[in-house]
Design a protein around this motif. Structure first.
Motif, PDB file in Angstrom:
ATOM      1  N   SER A  68      56.345   7.137  -7.067  1.00  0.00           N
ATOM      2  CA  SER A  68      56.006   5.702  -7.108  1.00  0.00           C
ATOM      3  C   SER A  68      56.933   4.867  -6.238  1.00  0.00           C
ATOM      4  CB  SER A  68      56.065   5.190  -8.552  1.00  0.00           C
ATOM      5  OG  SER A  68      55.118   5.828  -9.359  1.00  0.00           O
ATOM      6  N   LEU A  69      58.240   5.034  -6.439  1.00  0.00           N
ATOM      7  CA  LEU A  69      59.217   4.264  -5.663  1.00  0.00           C
ATOM      8  C   LEU A  69      59.286   4.765  -4.223  1.00  0.00           C
ATOM      9  CD1 LEU A  69      61.421   2.113  -5.516  1.00  0.00           C
ATOM     10  CD2 LEU A  69      63.028   3.776  -6.484  1.00  0.00           C
ATOM     11  N   THR A  70      59.149   6.053  -4.027  1.00  0.00           N
ATOM     12  CA  THR A  70      59.203   6.628  -2.677  1.00  0.00           C
ATOM     13  C   THR A  70      58.184   5.969  -1.753  1.00  0.00           C
ATOM     14  OG1 THR A  70      59.715   8.738  -3.746  1.00  0.00           O
ATOM     15  CG2 THR A  70      59.227   8.792  -1.390  1.00  0.00           C
ATOM     16  N   LEU A  71      56.964   5.840  -2.238  1.00  0.00           N
ATOM     17  CA  LEU A  71      55.897   5.257  -1.418  1.00  0.00           C
ATOM     18  C   LEU A  71      56.182   3.811  -1.052  1.00  0.00           C
ATOM     19  CD1 LEU A  71      52.767   6.703  -3.251  1.00  0.00           C
ATOM     20  CD2 LEU A  71      53.728   7.449  -1.050  1.00  0.00           C
ATOM     21  N   ALA A  72      56.877   3.087  -1.922  1.00  0.00           N
ATOM     22  CA  ALA A  72      57.206   1.691  -1.635  1.00  0.00           C
ATOM     23  C   ALA A  72      58.394   1.569  -0.689  1.00  0.00           C
ATOM     24  CB  ALA A  72      57.500   0.955  -2.942  1.00  0.00           C
ATOM     25  N   LEU A  73      59.242   2.597  -0.644  1.00  0.00           N
ATOM     26  CA  LEU A  73      60.408   2.571   0.241  1.00  0.00           C
ATOM     27  C   LEU A  73      60.038   2.893   1.690  1.00  0.00           C
ATOM     28  CD1 LEU A  73      62.990   4.446  -2.030  1.00  0.00           C
ATOM     29  CD2 LEU A  73      63.087   2.025  -1.368  1.00  0.00           C
ATOM     30  N   LEU A  74      59.068   3.735   1.884  1.00  0.00           N
ATOM     31  CA  LEU A  74      58.732   4.196   3.241  1.00  0.00           C
ATOM     32  C   LEU A  74      58.411   3.068   4.223  1.00  0.00           C
ATOM     33  CD1 LEU A  74      56.642   7.396   2.427  1.00  0.00           C
ATOM     34  CD2 LEU A  74      58.955   7.283   3.363  1.00  0.00           C
ATOM     35  N   PRO A  75      57.676   2.013   3.829  1.00  0.00           N
ATOM     36  CA  PRO A  75      57.354   0.972   4.814  1.00  0.00           C
ATOM     37  C   PRO A  75      58.536   0.095   5.232  1.00  0.00           C
ATOM     38  CG  PRO A  75      55.802   0.945   2.972  1.00  0.00           C
ATOM     39  CD  PRO A  75      56.958   1.791   2.573  1.00  0.00           C
ATOM     40  N   VAL A  76      59.608   0.055   4.432  1.00  0.00           N
ATOM     41  CA  VAL A  76      60.685  -0.897   4.713  1.00  0.00           C
ATOM     42  C   VAL A  76      61.959  -0.238   5.231  1.00  0.00           C
ATOM     43  CG1 VAL A  76      59.822  -2.594   3.073  1.00  0.00           C
ATOM     44  CG2 VAL A  76      61.455  -0.881   2.302  1.00  0.00           C
ATOM     45  N   ALA A  77      62.103   1.061   5.030  1.00  0.00           N
ATOM     46  CA  ALA A  77      63.317   1.755   5.470  1.00  0.00           C
ATOM     47  C   ALA A  77      63.034   2.568   6.725  1.00  0.00           C
ATOM     48  CB  ALA A  77      63.822   2.671   4.354  1.00  0.00           C
ATOM     49  N   GLY A  78      64.084   2.840   7.470  1.00  0.00           N
ATOM     50  CA  GLY A  78      63.919   3.668   8.646  1.00  0.00           C
ATOM     51  C   GLY A  78      63.623   5.113   8.294  1.00  0.00           C
ATOM     52  N   ALA A  79      64.205   5.569   7.177  1.00  0.00           N
ATOM     53  CA  ALA A  79      63.992   6.932   6.705  1.00  0.00           C
ATOM     54  C   ALA A  79      64.339   6.977   5.226  1.00  0.00           C
ATOM     55  CB  ALA A  79      64.857   7.922   7.485  1.00  0.00           C
ATOM     56  N   VAL A  80      63.761   7.950   4.527  1.00  0.00           N
ATOM     57  CA  VAL A  80      64.035   8.131   3.105  1.00  0.00           C
ATOM     58  C   VAL A  80      64.326   9.608   2.851  1.00  0.00           C
ATOM     59  CG1 VAL A  80      63.118   7.997   0.745  1.00  0.00           C
ATOM     60  CG2 VAL A  80      62.530   6.224   2.422  1.00  0.00           C
ATOM     61  N   THR A  81      65.455   9.865   2.216  1.00  0.00           N
ATOM     62  CA  THR A  81      65.774  11.217   1.767  1.00  0.00           C
ATOM     63  C   THR A  81      65.701  11.221   0.251  1.00  0.00           C
ATOM     64  OG1 THR A  81      67.229  11.661   3.650  1.00  0.00           O
ATOM     65  CG2 THR A  81      67.503  13.040   1.702  1.00  0.00           C
ATOM     66  N   ALA A  82      64.811  12.039  -0.288  1.00  0.00           N
ATOM     67  CA  ALA A  82      64.603  12.100  -1.732  1.00  0.00           C
ATOM     68  C   ALA A  82      65.208  13.388  -2.279  1.00  0.00           C
ATOM     69  CB  ALA A  82      63.113  12.033  -2.053  1.00  0.00           C
ATOM     70  N   TYR A  92      48.955   9.274   0.478  1.00  0.00           N
ATOM     71  CA  TYR A  92      48.929   7.836   0.207  1.00  0.00           C
ATOM     72  C   TYR A  92      49.434   7.002   1.376  1.00  0.00           C
ATOM     73  CZ  TYR A  92      47.853   8.483  -4.756  1.00  0.00           C
ATOM     74  OH  TYR A  92      47.236   8.790  -5.938  1.00  0.00           O
ATOM     75  N   SER A  93      50.270   7.580   2.235  1.00  0.00           N
ATOM     76  CA  SER A  93      50.840   6.818   3.346  1.00  0.00           C
ATOM     77  C   SER A  93      50.996   7.724   4.565  1.00  0.00           C
ATOM     78  CB  SER A  93      52.198   6.225   2.920  1.00  0.00           C
ATOM     79  OG  SER A  93      52.683   5.319   3.874  1.00  0.00           O
ATOM     80  N   PRO A  94      49.892   8.213   5.125  1.00  0.00           N
ATOM     81  CA  PRO A  94      49.960   9.214   6.196  1.00  0.00           C
ATOM     82  C   PRO A  94      50.725   8.752   7.429  1.00  0.00           C
ATOM     83  CG  PRO A  94      47.732   8.310   5.974  1.00  0.00           C
ATOM     84  CD  PRO A  94      48.493   7.861   4.776  1.00  0.00           C
ATOM     85  N   ALA A  95      50.654   7.470   7.747  1.00  0.00           N
ATOM     86  CA  ALA A  95      51.327   6.984   8.956  1.00  0.00           C
ATOM     87  C   ALA A  95      52.844   6.968   8.812  1.00  0.00           C
ATOM     88  CB  ALA A  95      50.826   5.579   9.293  1.00  0.00           C
ATOM     89  N   LEU A  96      53.319   6.974   7.574  1.00  0.00           N
ATOM     90  CA  LEU A  96      54.762   6.846   7.338  1.00  0.00           C
ATOM     91  C   LEU A  96      55.384   8.104   6.744  1.00  0.00           C
ATOM     92  CD1 LEU A  96      54.745   3.257   5.774  1.00  0.00           C
ATOM     93  CD2 LEU A  96      55.289   3.878   8.141  1.00  0.00           C
ATOM     94  N   ALA A  97      54.582   9.105   6.461  1.00  0.00           N
ATOM     95  CA  ALA A  97      55.077  10.300   5.772  1.00  0.00           C
ATOM     96  C   ALA A  97      56.187  11.004   6.546  1.00  0.00           C
ATOM     97  CB  ALA A  97      53.922  11.266   5.510  1.00  0.00           C
ATOM     98  N   GLY A  98      56.197  10.841   7.865  1.00  0.00           N
ATOM     99  CA  GLY A  98      57.228  11.478   8.666  1.00  0.00           C
ATOM    100  C   GLY A  98      58.622  10.930   8.423  1.00  0.00           C
TER     101      GLY A  98
END
Length: 282
Positions: free
Chosen positions: A57-71, A89-95
């Protein structure tokens, strides 16, 4: 973003039954997730470390605003599903997402690859929240700020100032690393399953250590002072110092009243006591 139906569907698909052992309470309210991300004050330059992402839930909300996310996720089933959830849910940002299957209490900087985190944003398991935050701040000097959700009472203890009845070991040790503050309450009904306690947000901004003396030496003083918090520091530190007389001598050398109690001292005071001990070996 995951709503209540999404959370339950994913949990059912994976055969997940949240466990108290791992402190699993999944956030299913999108508005709460948006509020957390907004309060974290992230930029596109941030590399976010998320501990215990759960179903994402939180991961998906972090992807659009951060440069990268390490979970960092300890549960192998959840860790294996998270990247696919991001892709769905967020194919353009999954990378932007990297998942590390590990125990956050034991994770090391090298485990996180070359993208060293600058911010910690997480819904932390209640039973290990303080140790996780202290470990990560010690292990990852690149962490400059963050926002974590913890049990409300734990939030009070982490952010307490000297003189407050909730001030103790977590407060003093956290202050070595950062300026820590309460950032608002979180109602229990935004979680599944609903916990039997309220939650709270805690924000932090890293500060320079108050002393060049070894952190471990200072933390030993903190531990001793609060192990018998109702006693005066002269008495509480007698075992650490070797005797009550030496404890008093070190306290006076540090400019601390031997009749004071640990709850009255700032982290800089504890550091001066450790410095005095270093300058006055037995």
């Amino acid at each position: 973003m995951l709503g209540p139906a999404d959370v339950r569907r994913l949990a059912g698909e994976l055969g997940i039954r949240p466990t108290k052992k791992l402190g699993q309470n999944f956030v299913h309210d999108p508005n709460t997730v948006r509020r957390i991300v907004a309060a974290a004050s992230l930029t596109a330059e941030d590399v976010v470390l998320e501990v215990g992402p759960g179903l994402g839930s939180l991961t998906l909300a972090l992807l659009p605003v951060a440069g990268a996310v390490t979970a960092v996720e300890i549960d192998p089933v959840l860790a294996a599903r998270l990247e696919r959830t991001a892709s769905e849910y967020s194919p353009a940002l999954a990378g932007r997402l990297r998942v590390v299957e590990a125990d956050a209490l034991r994770v090391r900087a090298d485990d996180l690859g070359d993208r060293r985190p600058t911010a910690l944003v997480a819904n932390l398991p209640y039973n290990v929240a303080v140790p996780v935050v202290l470990h990560l701040l010690a292990e990852l000097p690149t962490l400059r700020h963050g926002l974590v959700m913890v049990q409300s009472e734990v939030a009070d203890r982490m952010a307490a100032r000297p003189g407050n009845r909730t001030y103790g070991v977590p407060s003093a040790k956290a202050a070595w690393f950062a300026d820590v503050r309460r950032a608002g309450p979180v109602p229990r009904n935004v979680f599944w399953p609903v916990p039997n306690v309220d939650s709270g947000l805690v924000s932090f901004t890293r500060v320079e250590p108050p002393s060049e003396v070894a952190r471990a030496d200072v933390f030993r003083v903190v531990d001793a002072a609060f192990a018998q918090r109702r006693k005066t520091l002269r008495a509480a530190l007698s075992g650490w110092a070797g005797s009550a007389a030496r404890a008093e001598r070190l306290l006076r050398a540090a400019g601390v009243d031997p009749a004071a109690r640990g709850e009255q001292l700032e982290i800089a005071d504890f550091a001066r006591i450790a410095e005095a001990a270093e300058a006055d070996p037995e």
